[in-house]
Design a protein around this motif. Structure first.
Motif, PDB file in Angstrom:
ATOM      1  N   UNK A   1      -3.721  -5.224  -0.079  1.00  0.00           N
ATOM      2  CA  UNK A   1      -3.252  -5.358  -1.460  1.00  0.00           C
ATOM      3  C   UNK A   1      -2.963  -3.986  -2.053  1.00  0.00           C
ATOM      4  N   UNK A   2      -3.862  -3.037  -1.823  1.00  0.00           N
ATOM      5  CA  UNK A   2      -3.674  -1.679  -2.332  1.00  0.00           C
ATOM      6  C   UNK A   2      -2.405  -1.069  -1.735  1.00  0.00           C
ATOM      7  N   UNK A   3      -2.221  -1.265  -0.430  1.00  0.00           N
ATOM      8  CA  UNK A   3      -1.041  -0.724   0.254  1.00  0.00           C
ATOM      9  C   UNK A   3       0.236  -1.280  -0.362  1.00  0.00           C
ATOM     10  N   UNK A   4       0.303  -2.578  -0.548  1.00  0.00           N
ATOM     11  CA  UNK A   4       1.523  -3.195  -1.058  1.00  0.00           C
ATOM     12  C   UNK A   4       1.783  -2.823  -2.509  1.00  0.00           C
ATOM     13  N   UNK A   5       0.725  -2.646  -3.313  1.00  0.00           N
ATOM     14  CA  UNK A   5       0.908  -2.229  -4.699  1.00  0.00           C
ATOM     15  C   UNK A   5       1.488  -0.828  -4.761  1.00  0.00           C
ATOM     16  N   UNK A   6       0.992   0.050  -3.919  1.00  0.00           N
ATOM     17  CA  UNK A   6       1.479   1.429  -3.903  1.00  0.00           C
ATOM     18  C   UNK A   6       2.930   1.464  -3.481  1.00  0.00           C
ATOM     19  N   UNK A   7       3.261   0.744  -2.407  1.00  0.00           N
ATOM     20  CA  UNK A   7       4.625   0.749  -1.893  1.00  0.00           C
ATOM     21  C   UNK A   7       5.572   0.074  -2.878  1.00  0.00           C
ATOM     22  N   UNK A   8       5.103  -0.994  -3.548  1.00  0.00           N
ATOM     23  CA  UNK A   8       5.945  -1.700  -4.509  1.00  0.00           C
ATOM     24  C   UNK A   8       6.356  -0.803  -5.669  1.00  0.00           C
ATOM     25  N   UNK A   9       5.490   0.122  -6.047  1.00  0.00           N
ATOM     26  CA  UNK A   9       5.787   0.964  -7.202  1.00  0.00           C
ATOM     27  C   UNK A   9       7.039   1.808  -6.986  1.00  0.00           C
ATOM     28  N   UNK A  10       7.371   2.112  -5.720  1.00  0.00           N
ATOM     29  CA  UNK A  10       8.592   2.854  -5.366  1.00  0.00           C
ATOM     30  C   UNK A  10       8.725   4.176  -6.101  1.00  0.00           C
ATOM     31  N   UNK A  11       7.609   4.752  -6.474  1.00  0.00           N
ATOM     32  CA  UNK A  11       7.649   6.028  -7.174  1.00  0.00           C
ATOM     33  C   UNK A  11       7.280   7.126  -6.188  1.00  0.00           C
TER      34      UNK A  11
ATOM     35  N   UNK B   1      13.020   3.842   4.370  1.00  0.00           N
ATOM     36  CA  UNK B   1      11.941   3.865   5.366  1.00  0.00           C
ATOM     37  C   UNK B   1      11.084   5.119   5.196  1.00  0.00           C
ATOM     38  N   UNK B   2      11.728   6.257   5.022  1.00  0.00           N
ATOM     39  CA  UNK B   2      10.989   7.514   4.830  1.00  0.00           C
ATOM     40  C   UNK B   2      10.223   7.467   3.508  1.00  0.00           C
ATOM     41  N   UNK B   3      10.847   6.936   2.469  1.00  0.00           N
ATOM     42  CA  UNK B   3      10.178   6.832   1.168  1.00  0.00           C
ATOM     43  C   UNK B   3       8.960   5.912   1.248  1.00  0.00           C
ATOM     44  N   UNK B   4       9.088   4.809   1.969  1.00  0.00           N
ATOM     45  CA  UNK B   4       7.967   3.880   2.109  1.00  0.00           C
ATOM     46  C   UNK B   4       6.845   4.522   2.923  1.00  0.00           C
ATOM     47  N   UNK B   5       7.205   5.197   4.013  1.00  0.00           N
ATOM     48  CA  UNK B   5       6.198   5.893   4.817  1.00  0.00           C
ATOM     49  C   UNK B   5       5.528   6.984   3.986  1.00  0.00           C
ATOM     50  N   UNK B   6       6.309   7.670   3.181  1.00  0.00           N
ATOM     51  CA  UNK B   6       5.778   8.704   2.298  1.00  0.00           C
ATOM     52  C   UNK B   6       4.749   8.127   1.340  1.00  0.00           C
TER      53      UNK B   6
ATOM     54  N   UNK C   1       1.807   2.237  11.750  1.00  0.00           N
ATOM     55  CA  UNK C   1       1.297   0.879  11.957  1.00  0.00           C
ATOM     56  C   UNK C   1       1.379   0.099  10.647  1.00  0.00           C
ATOM     57  N   UNK C   2       1.000   0.752   9.557  1.00  0.00           N
ATOM     58  CA  UNK C   2       1.079   0.093   8.251  1.00  0.00           C
ATOM     59  C   UNK C   2       2.535  -0.185   7.880  1.00  0.00           C
ATOM     60  N   UNK C   3       3.420   0.754   8.187  1.00  0.00           N
ATOM     61  CA  UNK C   3       4.847   0.571   7.897  1.00  0.00           C
ATOM     62  C   UNK C   3       5.398  -0.624   8.673  1.00  0.00           C
ATOM     63  N   UNK C   4       4.941  -0.776   9.906  1.00  0.00           N
ATOM     64  CA  UNK C   4       5.417  -1.876  10.755  1.00  0.00           C
ATOM     65  C   UNK C   4       5.068  -3.229  10.148  1.00  0.00           C
ATOM     66  N   UNK C   5       3.935  -3.294   9.445  1.00  0.00           N
ATOM     67  CA  UNK C   5       3.524  -4.566   8.852  1.00  0.00           C
ATOM     68  C   UNK C   5       4.007  -4.731   7.412  1.00  0.00           C
TER      69      UNK C   5
ATOM     70  N   UNK D   1       5.936  -5.882   4.366  1.00  0.00           N
ATOM     71  CA  UNK D   1       6.688  -7.133   4.228  1.00  0.00           C
ATOM     72  C   UNK D   1       8.163  -6.910   3.862  1.00  0.00           C
ATOM     73  N   UNK D   2       8.959  -7.880   4.186  1.00  0.00           N
ATOM     74  CA  UNK D   2      10.373  -7.969   3.789  1.00  0.00           C
ATOM     75  C   UNK D   2      11.325  -7.039   4.526  1.00  0.00           C
ATOM     76  N   UNK D   3      10.848  -6.299   5.504  1.00  0.00           N
ATOM     77  CA  UNK D   3      11.813  -5.465   6.224  1.00  0.00           C
ATOM     78  C   UNK D   3      11.889  -5.808   7.708  1.00  0.00           C
ATOM     79  N   UNK D   4      11.084  -6.782   8.121  1.00  0.00           N
ATOM     80  CA  UNK D   4      11.110  -7.276   9.498  1.00  0.00           C
ATOM     81  C   UNK D   4      11.037  -6.143  10.513  1.00  0.00           C
TER      82      UNK D   4
END
Length: 183
Positions: free
Chosen positions: A13-23, A155-160, A106-110, A112-115
């Motif tokens: 949940x923490x991971x997805x909240x951080x990535x969702x913020x897109x900041x 992808x780089x932004x999400x990994x970042x 590994x987290x990036x691979x899982x 959601x929404x980017x298959x």
């Protein structure tokens, strides 16, 4: 078991909240891209440094590193303990950086929404020892050139975000907890 599952769910949940913020801060994006570009060079350095240490120990003492670590006092007269310790610490630090990047992948691979597209973009662009051209990756993804560059940036932004917004603060917190325990 429930505690373990709760921890996993909380982390996700923490991971997805951080990535969702897109900041994603520009410096974090830049640093992530730089880490990715250096990934294979760091791996080479780890392997090469260990080989150099091994060769130096064999040349100086006739023993392998693992034999010398078992009896470092014997090695002192041939190999500077401080020099050996410094090199081994450098290898350890480099390995920790690689492990951190691998965990983020590994987290990036899982994510959601980017298959797994983001993972494959990063892997084929930066991580794989086999060199892929942009055209190879575009063909693999079955997309246009513009889509590839747009998704690569995402992808780089999400990994970042995973690295700097989740893993590194978590690591920092763990280090602080260890420091408190030792105090």
């Amino acid at each position: 078991m429930d505690l373990f599952l709760n921890e996993i769910n909380s982390s996700k949940q923490k991971q997805f909240q951080i990535v969702k913020s897109n900041q994603v801060e520009a410096k974090h994006y830049h640093n992530t891209k730089l880490l990715l570009k250096l990934y294979n060079k760091v791996l080479w350095r780890i392997n090469n440094n260990f080989k150099v240490i091994e060769d130096e120990c064999i040349y100086s003492t006739g023993k392998k590193v693992d034999e010398l670590v078992d009896n470092l006092l014997d090695a002192e007269m041939f190999v500077s303990e401080a020099r050996l310790e410094s090199r081994l610490q450098s290898i350890k630090d480099s390995r920790e950086i690689i492990k951190l990047i691998d965990k983020a992948l590994i987290m990036l691979k899982s994510y959601p929404d980017n298959e797994e597209r983001y993972y494959w973009i990063i892997f084929k662009s930066y991580i794989s020892t086999e060199k892929y051209t942009e055209n190879d990756i575009i063909d693999f993804l079955c997309c246009s050139r513009a889509t590839y560059f747009r998704e690569k940036k995402k992808a780089i932004a999400t990994l970042s975000t995973i690295l700097w917004g989740y893993l590194i603060p978590e690591l920092s917190s763990e280090i602080n907890n260890i420091d408190l325990i030792h105090s």
